[in-house]
Design a protein around this motif. Structure first.
Motif, mmCIF file in Angstrom:
data_model
loop_
_atom_site.group_PDB
_atom_site.id
_atom_site.type_symbol
_atom_site.label_atom_id
_atom_site.label_comp_id
_atom_site.label_asym_id
_atom_site.label_seq_id
_atom_site.Cartn_x
_atom_site.Cartn_y
_atom_site.Cartn_z
ATOM 1 N N THR A 103 34.173 -17.341 -21.494
ATOM 2 C CA THR A 103 34.671 -16.519 -22.591
ATOM 3 C C THR A 103 33.784 -16.667 -23.823
ATOM 4 O O THR A 103 33.446 -15.672 -24.482
ATOM 5 C CB THR A 103 36.127 -16.903 -22.934
ATOM 6 N N ALA A 104 33.384 -17.887 -24.126
ATOM 7 C CA ALA A 104 32.495 -18.124 -25.263
ATOM 8 C C ALA A 104 31.151 -17.438 -25.064
ATOM 9 O O ALA A 104 30.600 -16.838 -25.997
ATOM 10 C CB ALA A 104 32.303 -19.629 -25.468
ATOM 11 N N ILE A 105 30.634 -17.505 -23.857
ATOM 12 C CA ILE A 105 29.357 -16.855 -23.559
ATOM 13 C C ILE A 105 29.466 -15.346 -23.776
ATOM 14 O O ILE A 105 28.599 -14.728 -24.389
ATOM 15 C CB ILE A 105 28.899 -17.180 -22.124
ATOM 16 N N ALA A 106 30.537 -14.758 -23.290
ATOM 17 C CA ALA A 106 30.730 -13.318 -23.455
ATOM 18 C C ALA A 106 30.849 -12.948 -24.927
ATOM 19 O O ALA A 106 30.308 -11.928 -25.369
ATOM 20 C CB ALA A 106 31.968 -12.861 -22.687
ATOM 21 N N ALA A 107 31.530 -13.782 -25.695
ATOM 22 C CA ALA A 107 31.691 -13.508 -27.123
ATOM 23 C C ALA A 107 30.360 -13.617 -27.864
ATOM 24 O O ALA A 107 30.091 -12.845 -28.787
ATOM 25 C CB ALA A 107 32.717 -14.467 -27.727
ATOM 26 N N VAL B 229 23.506 -12.503 -29.913
ATOM 27 C CA VAL B 229 22.184 -12.971 -29.506
ATOM 28 C C VAL B 229 21.347 -11.768 -29.074
ATOM 29 O O VAL B 229 21.734 -11.036 -28.164
ATOM 30 C CB VAL B 229 22.304 -13.992 -28.346
ATOM 31 N N PRO B 230 20.203 -11.558 -29.749
ATOM 32 C CA PRO B 230 19.386 -10.391 -29.414
ATOM 33 C C PRO B 230 18.904 -10.386 -27.961
ATOM 34 O O PRO B 230 18.935 -9.358 -27.304
ATOM 35 C CB PRO B 230 18.203 -10.494 -30.363
ATOM 36 N N ASP B 231 18.471 -11.523 -27.460
ATOM 37 C CA ASP B 231 18.006 -11.621 -26.077
ATOM 38 C C ASP B 231 19.042 -12.433 -25.313
ATOM 39 O O ASP B 231 19.066 -13.657 -25.389
ATOM 40 C CB ASP B 231 16.632 -12.294 -26.027
ATOM 41 N N GLU B 232 19.898 -11.748 -24.599
ATOM 42 C CA GLU B 232 21.017 -12.426 -23.954
ATOM 43 C C GLU B 232 20.678 -13.027 -22.597
ATOM 44 O O GLU B 232 21.542 -13.523 -21.905
ATOM 45 C CB GLU B 232 22.198 -11.468 -23.818
ATOM 46 N N ARG B 233 19.423 -13.013 -22.217
ATOM 47 C CA ARG B 233 19.027 -13.515 -20.896
ATOM 48 C C ARG B 233 19.485 -14.952 -20.661
ATOM 49 O O ARG B 233 20.010 -15.278 -19.602
ATOM 50 C CB ARG B 233 17.505 -13.424 -20.772
ATOM 51 N N LEU B 234 19.271 -15.813 -21.640
ATOM 52 C CA LEU B 234 19.669 -17.214 -21.498
ATOM 53 C C LEU B 234 21.186 -17.341 -21.347
ATOM 54 O O LEU B 234 21.675 -18.141 -20.548
ATOM 55 C CB LEU B 234 19.166 -18.023 -22.706
ATOM 56 N N LEU B 235 21.918 -16.523 -22.083
ATOM 57 C CA LEU B 235 23.378 -16.542 -21.948
ATOM 58 C C LEU B 235 23.817 -16.044 -20.573
ATOM 59 O O LEU B 235 24.755 -16.565 -19.985
ATOM 60 C CB LEU B 235 24.026 -15.678 -23.031
ATOM 61 N N ARG B 236 23.141 -15.031 -20.080
ATOM 62 C CA ARG B 236 23.477 -14.514 -18.750
ATOM 63 C C ARG B 236 23.288 -15.612 -17.700
ATOM 64 O O ARG B 236 24.137 -15.822 -16.842
ATOM 65 C CB ARG B 236 22.597 -13.301 -18.428
ATOM 66 N N TRP C 6 25.895 -25.395 -19.695
ATOM 67 C CA TRP C 6 26.144 -25.820 -21.080
ATOM 68 C C TRP C 6 24.834 -26.000 -21.838
ATOM 69 O O TRP C 6 24.752 -25.653 -23.031
ATOM 70 C CB TRP C 6 26.969 -27.104 -21.108
ATOM 71 N N LEU C 7 23.811 -26.530 -21.170
ATOM 72 C CA LEU C 7 22.512 -26.687 -21.846
ATOM 73 C C LEU C 7 21.884 -25.331 -22.154
ATOM 74 O O LEU C 7 21.264 -25.153 -23.216
ATOM 75 C CB LEU C 7 21.573 -27.545 -21.000
ATOM 76 N N MET C 8 22.043 -24.372 -21.265
ATOM 77 C CA MET C 8 21.537 -23.021 -21.540
ATOM 78 C C MET C 8 22.293 -22.386 -22.705
ATOM 79 O O MET C 8 21.691 -21.689 -23.533
ATOM 80 C CB MET C 8 21.646 -22.149 -20.297
ATOM 81 N N LEU C 9 23.582 -22.612 -22.765
ATOM 82 C CA LEU C 9 24.370 -22.116 -23.894
ATOM 83 C C LEU C 9 23.870 -22.747 -25.195
ATOM 84 O O LEU C 9 23.689 -22.055 -26.203
ATOM 85 C CB LEU C 9 25.852 -22.408 -23.681
ATOM 86 N N ALA C 10 23.606 -24.040 -25.166
ATOM 87 C CA ALA C 10 23.067 -24.723 -26.347
ATOM 88 C C ALA C 10 21.700 -24.146 -26.725
ATOM 89 O O ALA C 10 21.418 -23.915 -27.909
ATOM 90 C CB ALA C 10 22.957 -26.229 -26.080
ATOM 91 N N GLY C 11 20.860 -23.903 -25.722
ATOM 92 C CA GLY C 11 19.544 -23.321 -25.985
ATOM 93 C C GLY C 11 19.636 -21.935 -26.603
ATOM 94 O O GLY C 11 18.888 -21.598 -27.529
ATOM 95 N N ALA C 12 20.559 -21.130 -26.116
ATOM 96 C CA ALA C 12 20.747 -19.789 -26.678
ATOM 97 C C ALA C 12 21.222 -19.884 -28.125
ATOM 98 O O ALA C 12 20.768 -19.121 -28.984
ATOM 99 C CB ALA C 12 21.746 -19.004 -25.837
ATOM 100 N N GLY C 13 22.110 -20.824 -28.396
ATOM 101 C CA GLY C 13 22.580 -21.024 -29.770
ATOM 102 C C GLY C 13 21.471 -21.501 -30.677
ATOM 103 O O GLY C 13 21.319 -21.030 -31.804
ATOM 104 N N TRP C 14 20.672 -22.436 -30.183
ATOM 105 C CA TRP C 14 19.545 -22.941 -30.974
ATOM 106 C C TRP C 14 18.566 -21.810 -31.289
ATOM 107 O O TRP C 14 18.113 -21.662 -32.416
ATOM 108 C CB TRP C 14 18.829 -24.051 -30.196
ATOM 109 N N LYS C 15 18.281 -21.026 -30.286
ATOM 110 C CA LYS C 15 17.347 -19.922 -30.436
ATOM 111 C C LYS C 15 17.862 -18.881 -31.422
ATOM 112 O O LYS C 15 17.124 -18.377 -32.257
ATOM 113 C CB LYS C 15 17.130 -19.286 -29.053
ATOM 114 N N ARG C 16 19.144 -18.587 -31.352
ATOM 115 C CA ARG C 16 19.729 -17.545 -32.192
ATOM 116 C C ARG C 16 19.937 -18.009 -33.624
ATOM 117 O O ARG C 16 19.698 -17.270 -34.571
ATOM 118 C CB ARG C 16 21.075 -17.113 -31.602
#
Length: 125
Positions: free
Chosen positions: A53-57, A62-69, A112-122
């Motif tokens: 749910t957090a990832i979808a939100a 995030v402009p490049d959602e690849r990491l979130l996907r 979870w690490l990918m989610l953290a990476g996407a957050g860091w990037k964004r």
């Protein structure tokens, strides 16, 4: 990210149902180990449904959602391999599925690490 929302809802519902079944339908001393496995699987499944749910939100932030996907895919793989292995052991008694559970655990960690990476990037300056 529609898949993440759908899978979050389905996994949340399944986790609650299995958790309730473990609490109410798996009574008796002989069911203790199976009940523990189902409760653990349901707990991890529910936690990762919230993660989906957090990832979808965040996907809209995030402009490049690849990491979130990929984070969502990793969490789904974790649910399949970790929780699925626990459920197979509990319901079918096939203990060799215990060897699959660590793959799911690593998938959870990766997600979870990918989610953290996407957050860091964004949200980095």
């Amino acid at each position: 990210m529609r898949l993440s929302v759908v899978m979050a809802g389905l996994n949340g519902a399944i986790a609650v149902g299995l958790g309730a079944f473990a609490s109410h339908g798996m009574a008796g001393e002989e069911m203790n180990r199976a009940r523990e496995l189902v409760e653990t699987g349901a707990h991890y499944q529910l936690v990762h449904a919230v993660g989906l749910t957090a990832i979808a939100a965040l996907a809209h932030q995030v402009p490049d959602e690849r990491l979130l996907r990929w984070a969502a895919y990793a969490m789904l793989a974790g649910i399949l391999f970790f929780c699925g292995a626990l459920y197979v052991i509990a319901f079918a008694g096939i203990s060799t599925f215990g060897m699959i559970a660590p793959i799911g655990g690593l998938s959870f960690i990766t997600g979870w690490l990918m989610l953290a990476g996407a957050g860091w990037k964004r949200f980095s300056a």
